[in-house]
Design a protein around this motif. Structure first.
Motif, PDB file in Angstrom:
ATOM      1  N   VAL A   1     -29.271   7.778  -2.781  1.00  0.00           N
ATOM      2  CA  VAL A   1     -28.873   6.906  -3.889  1.00  0.00           C
ATOM      3  C   VAL A   1     -29.328   5.485  -3.555  1.00  0.00           C
ATOM      4  CG1 VAL A   1     -26.960   5.943  -5.217  1.00  0.00           C
ATOM      5  CG2 VAL A   1     -26.864   8.318  -4.447  1.00  0.00           C
ATOM      6  N   VAL A   2     -29.960   4.824  -4.533  1.00  0.00           N
ATOM      7  CA  VAL A   2     -30.324   3.412  -4.385  1.00  0.00           C
ATOM      8  C   VAL A   2     -29.864   2.690  -5.647  1.00  0.00           C
ATOM      9  CG1 VAL A   2     -32.174   1.739  -4.074  1.00  0.00           C
ATOM     10  CG2 VAL A   2     -32.327   3.981  -2.959  1.00  0.00           C
ATOM     11  N   MET A   3     -29.054   1.628  -5.466  1.00  0.00           N
ATOM     12  CA  MET A   3     -28.554   0.851  -6.598  1.00  0.00           C
ATOM     13  C   MET A   3     -28.988  -0.609  -6.443  1.00  0.00           C
ATOM     14  SD  MET A   3     -24.681   2.427  -6.892  1.00  0.00           S
ATOM     15  CE  MET A   3     -24.383   1.727  -8.513  1.00  0.00           C
ATOM     16  N   VAL A   4     -29.385  -1.207  -7.556  1.00  0.00           N
ATOM     17  CA  VAL A   4     -29.699  -2.639  -7.613  1.00  0.00           C
ATOM     18  C   VAL A   4     -28.907  -3.218  -8.773  1.00  0.00           C
ATOM     19  CG1 VAL A   4     -31.486  -4.371  -7.988  1.00  0.00           C
ATOM     20  CG2 VAL A   4     -31.997  -2.334  -6.625  1.00  0.00           C
ATOM     21  N   ASN A   5     -28.197  -4.308  -8.479  1.00  0.00           N
ATOM     22  CA  ASN A   5     -27.349  -4.937  -9.508  1.00  0.00           C
ATOM     23  C   ASN A   5     -26.346  -3.936 -10.095  1.00  0.00           C
ATOM     24  OD1 ASN A   5     -28.741  -7.392  -9.196  1.00  0.00           O
ATOM     25  ND2 ASN A   5     -30.312  -6.742 -10.676  1.00  0.00           N
ATOM     26  N   GLU A   6     -25.765  -3.143  -9.198  1.00  0.00           N
ATOM     27  CA  GLU A   6     -24.693  -2.196  -9.555  1.00  0.00           C
ATOM     28  C   GLU A   6     -25.173  -1.035 -10.424  1.00  0.00           C
ATOM     29  OE1 GLU A   6     -21.543  -2.151  -8.548  1.00  0.00           O
ATOM     30  OE2 GLU A   6     -21.753  -3.952  -7.316  1.00  0.00           O
ATOM     31  N   ARG A   7     -26.483  -0.901 -10.596  1.00  0.00           N
ATOM     32  CA  ARG A   7     -26.998   0.204 -11.402  1.00  0.00           C
ATOM     33  C   ARG A   7     -27.934   1.047 -10.543  1.00  0.00           C
ATOM     34  NH1 ARG A   7     -28.926  -1.465 -17.337  1.00  0.00           N
ATOM     35  NH2 ARG A   7     -28.841   0.818 -17.452  1.00  0.00           N
ATOM     36  N   GLU A   8     -27.784   2.379 -10.663  1.00  0.00           N
ATOM     37  CA  GLU A   8     -28.639   3.263  -9.883  1.00  0.00           C
ATOM     38  C   GLU A   8     -30.074   3.179 -10.376  1.00  0.00           C
ATOM     39  OE1 GLU A   8     -29.019   7.936  -8.421  1.00  0.00           O
ATOM     40  OE2 GLU A   8     -27.221   7.256  -9.508  1.00  0.00           O
ATOM     41  N   VAL A   9     -30.999   3.103  -9.432  1.00  0.00           N
ATOM     42  CA  VAL A   9     -32.416   2.997  -9.751  1.00  0.00           C
ATOM     43  C   VAL A   9     -32.982   4.395  -9.994  1.00  0.00           C
ATOM     44  CG1 VAL A   9     -34.676   2.251  -8.946  1.00  0.00           C
ATOM     45  CG2 VAL A   9     -32.636   0.909  -8.377  1.00  0.00           C
ATOM     46  N   ASP A  10     -33.678   4.541 -11.098  1.00  0.00           N
ATOM     47  CA  ASP A  10     -34.384   5.785 -11.394  1.00  0.00           C
ATOM     48  C   ASP A  10     -35.853   5.574 -11.051  1.00  0.00           C
ATOM     49  OD1 ASP A  10     -35.082   8.288 -12.286  1.00  0.00           O
ATOM     50  OD2 ASP A  10     -35.364   7.625 -14.357  1.00  0.00           O
ATOM     51  N   PHE A  11     -36.332   6.324 -10.076  1.00  0.00           N
ATOM     52  CA  PHE A  11     -37.717   6.181  -9.636  1.00  0.00           C
ATOM     53  C   PHE A  11     -38.595   7.138 -10.441  1.00  0.00           C
ATOM     54  CE2 PHE A  11     -35.218   4.706  -6.052  1.00  0.00           C
ATOM     55  CZ  PHE A  11     -35.878   3.529  -5.713  1.00  0.00           C
ATOM     56  N   PRO A  12     -39.453   6.623 -11.314  1.00  0.00           N
ATOM     57  CA  PRO A  12     -40.217   7.506 -12.209  1.00  0.00           C
ATOM     58  C   PRO A  12     -41.296   8.309 -11.506  1.00  0.00           C
ATOM     59  CG  PRO A  12     -40.903   5.233 -12.498  1.00  0.00           C
ATOM     60  CD  PRO A  12     -39.727   5.207 -11.568  1.00  0.00           C
ATOM     61  N   ASP A  13     -41.900   7.737 -10.483  1.00  0.00           N
ATOM     62  CA  ASP A  13     -42.997   8.414  -9.785  1.00  0.00           C
ATOM     63  C   ASP A  13     -42.687   8.441  -8.294  1.00  0.00           C
ATOM     64  OD1 ASP A  13     -44.734   8.802 -12.069  1.00  0.00           O
ATOM     65  OD2 ASP A  13     -44.990   6.624 -12.038  1.00  0.00           O
TER      66      ASP A  13
END
Length: 645
Positions: A60-72
């Motif tokens: 899990v990676v979050m930035v600004n309290e939102r989980e980052v969705d890695f597209p590629d």
């Protein structure tokens, strides 16, 4: 026939593992859907699994309290075995590496992040986990009725996950690269992985010890766990966090093994693993096929054999992946005709241990269709190729190493010396010989299906080779009469095959597949025991006209089981699709080595790994995904073709 299910929508996975733990289901998002261990007492694999919507372990990676969705997400492997991914999003470059160092009862999952943005980034990152179900796999996997428990172990500063049915059956434990008081952690019954991760974040800086420390699954609900870390990255700054995961027969062993992994350190364990792998790589000039070759050799080494978590003994299986439709069981054919050549090429010490296990634990049921990993009968039925396989592997090992001392060793888990076992195999072989025709019968064919014509030409070529293997063993022991008798039997078998099993075919004289009791011939071929292998085993020369006619028939429309299309190859009724094993035979014998090389350069198979069959149009897996024992033979054949020694 017991036939495999077809795979219409294949999924890509990036499996890895070592002798003690297998990670067969690492998905393209970097999540582990399951992990498993071999268990002698349970006669198969014990799997720790997530749920249908939540994997066992996920980054899990979050930035600004939102989980980052890695597209590629791009994947590669260190030394063709250690999977590593790279992803970009939200101003971050994130790299994940999953390393199961050989010799250790566990693995390390490392995440690295680099700030590519122009300003500071506050990142919250770590892992979520879901202990959803536990399964037992023998052929197929099914849920166990054992009790799942999870808790925080203060003494080792780890989270423990244990499966018990009365006594413990197996356990996992996880710990961070820094003490838990510097992380946020959670173990309990959160309704989702996201809530578990946020609960862990709320406790970062030192989780309150009044949290419930133990969770049982009386209600059958998933047990969630999470480890979370917070830090600020300046522009261009890099950071790294490590997760240590260990396995054992019960929780105390798993927790203390996490401590041992932490004491070594993630970087040192990765370097140790890479050195170990590098020392055993088999590089070839063709860089594309070098990757295919070595990946399959590693998949064979770590997924067609492993050590039982409860006894530490080496066991051999078709595959440690539940994706293979008859996983976690022993076939002598798979172990000694397919897996063994690859293992011997990779590591002669492993090959030696395989021979000792064969002439120990598995010897008493030699020739039986399929066995449990402890050597007891799983699927009855006599197969001549499986009986001969023991002697062929012993001969191949001694020929490659000159290690005649193995004959005096006692087989692992057995009571007899290897030489005594070979003499017993000779007696078993004789029981299946026709008294007048000098041919040997079988009940099941190499596809494991019943035969209508019991005297198979391929099987009798193996019987010929088995007698040829027995002769030098007897000579080494000073038994000149026994050596002469073995050569006599071999000559009788060859003469009988030449006289009785050669028939008129569409292209001239060719080898029949089999004869019945009335000497009626059957024109057929089966990739798991193809007539194309007669030259590979030395039964005939590659330029033998009868052999060439046979190979030409196998690879022609005259063969009703030949599959045409972009990935043309022989098939059989057991699975009517192109077999990669058949393409491997082109690499070893016959006039069409380039045809085999083209097949493996183009066929995706199971994301690069061996499978039973592929789709004739796409080259992707059609049946038998994660076929670890076949990976050994395919890797070996590619090396033989590409090394050009």
């Amino acid at each position: 026939m017991t036939v495999p299910d077809e795979i219409d929508h294949p999924a890509d996975y990036y499996p890895t593992g070592n002798e003690y733990v297998s990670l067969p289901l690492i998905n393209p998002r970097g999540a582990l859907e399951s992990a498993n261990v071999l268990h002698m007492g349970c006669k198969g694999l014990i799997e720790f699994c997530g749920t249908s919507d939540a994997p066992l372990l996920a980054p899990v990676v979050m930035v600004n309290e939102r989980e980052v969705d890695f597209p590629d997400i791009a994947w590669r492997r260190h030394e063709y075995w250690i999977p590593c991914f790279t992803a970009h999003a939200a101003g971050l470059r994130v790299t994940g590496t999953i390393c199961a160092p050989p010799g250790h009862r566990g693995f390390v999952y490392t995440l690295e992040a680099e700030n590519l943005s122009g300003g500071p980034l506050n990142i919250l990152w770590g892992w979520t986990g879901t202990f959803g179900t536990a399964r037992l796999a023998v052929y197929r996997a099914r849920p166990t009725l054992g009790r799942r428990t999870a808790w925080y172990d203060r003494w080792t500063d780890t989270l423990a996950l244990e499966l018990a049915a009365g006594p413990a059956m197996g356990a996992m434990a996880v710990g961070g690269g820094v003490p838990m008081e510097e992380l946020g952690w959670f173990v309990g019954r959160a309704s989702s992985p996201e809530k578990a991760f946020r609960a862990a974040l709320a406790r970062r800086g030192g989780p309150p010890m009044e949290q419930a420390l133990r969770e049982d699954n009386e209600a059958g609900k998933p047990i969630r766990f999470a480890l979370a870390h917070e830090q600020v990255l300046s522009p261009g700054e890099r950071a790294k966090i490590d997760l240590y995961v260990a396995v054992s027969a019960e929780a105390d062993g798993a927790c203390t093994t996490v401590v041992d992994l932490q004491r070594h350190g993630a970087a040192a364990l990765l370097e140790e693993a890479r050195r170990w792998l590098t020392a055993r790589l088999r590089p070839v000039p063709d860089t594309t096929l070098s990757e295919r070759l070595n990946l399959n050799l590693w998949f064979n080494y770590f997924f067609a054999a492993g050590r039982a978590i409860d006894t530490e003994e080496l066991v051999m299986v078709t595959s440690r992946s539940p994706r293979y439709y008859v996983s976690a069981a022993f076939w002598a054919r798979d172990a000694f005709l397919w897996s063994f050549p690859g293992a011997l090429l990779t590591d002669p010490d492993r090959a030696r241990e395989m021979v000792l296990a064969g002439f120990g634990r598995y010897l008493r049921n030699a020739g039986v269709h399929s066995l449990y990993i402890d050597g007891t009968v799983l699927y009855p039925g006599f197969e001549l190729d499986e009986l001969c396989a023991y002697l062929l592997a012993l001969e191949q090992y001694v020929r490659a190493t000159e290690d005649w001392g193995i004959l005096e060793e006692t087989g692992l888990g057995g009571t007899k010396r290897v030489f005594d076992g070979a003499m017993w195999l000779e007696q078993l072989l004789e029981r299946h010989r026709h008294p007048e025709r000098h041919l040997y019968m079988t009940f099941l064919s190499p596809t494991d299906d019943p035969v209508t014509h019991p005297y198979l030409t391929y099987n009798n070529a193996l019987a010929w080779r088995a007698w040829r293997a027995l002769a030098p063993l007897k000579r080494h022991r000073g038994d000149s009469l026994g050596e002469w008798r073995a050569h006599q039997r071999a000559a009788q078998v060859k003469e009988a095959v030449r006289r009785q099993c050669v028939v008129d075919g569409p292209r001239g004289p060719m080898f029949a597949w089999a004869l019945d009791d009335r000497r009626r011939a059957q024109l057929l071929d089966q990739p798991p025991g193809s007539l194309q292998l007669l030259a590979y085993y030395g039964f005939c020369e590659e330029d033998d006209p009868v052999y060439l006619n046979t190979v030409a028939w196998i690879h022609s429309p005259d063969n009703p089981d030949y599959i045409t299309g972009p990935f043309a190859a022989p098939a059989c009724a057991h699975s009517p699709h192109p077999w990669p094993l058949a393409a491997a035979y082109d690499l070893l014998v016959g006039p069409h080595q380039e045809r085999g090389l083209r097949f493996f350069a183009r066929a995706v198979m199971d994301n690069g790994l061996a499978c039973e069959t592929v789709d004739r149009e796409t080259g992707r897996v059609k049946t038998g995904a994660a076929f670890a024992s076949a990976a050994g033979f395919i890797g070996y054949a590619l090396y033989r073709a590409l090394a050009r020694e």
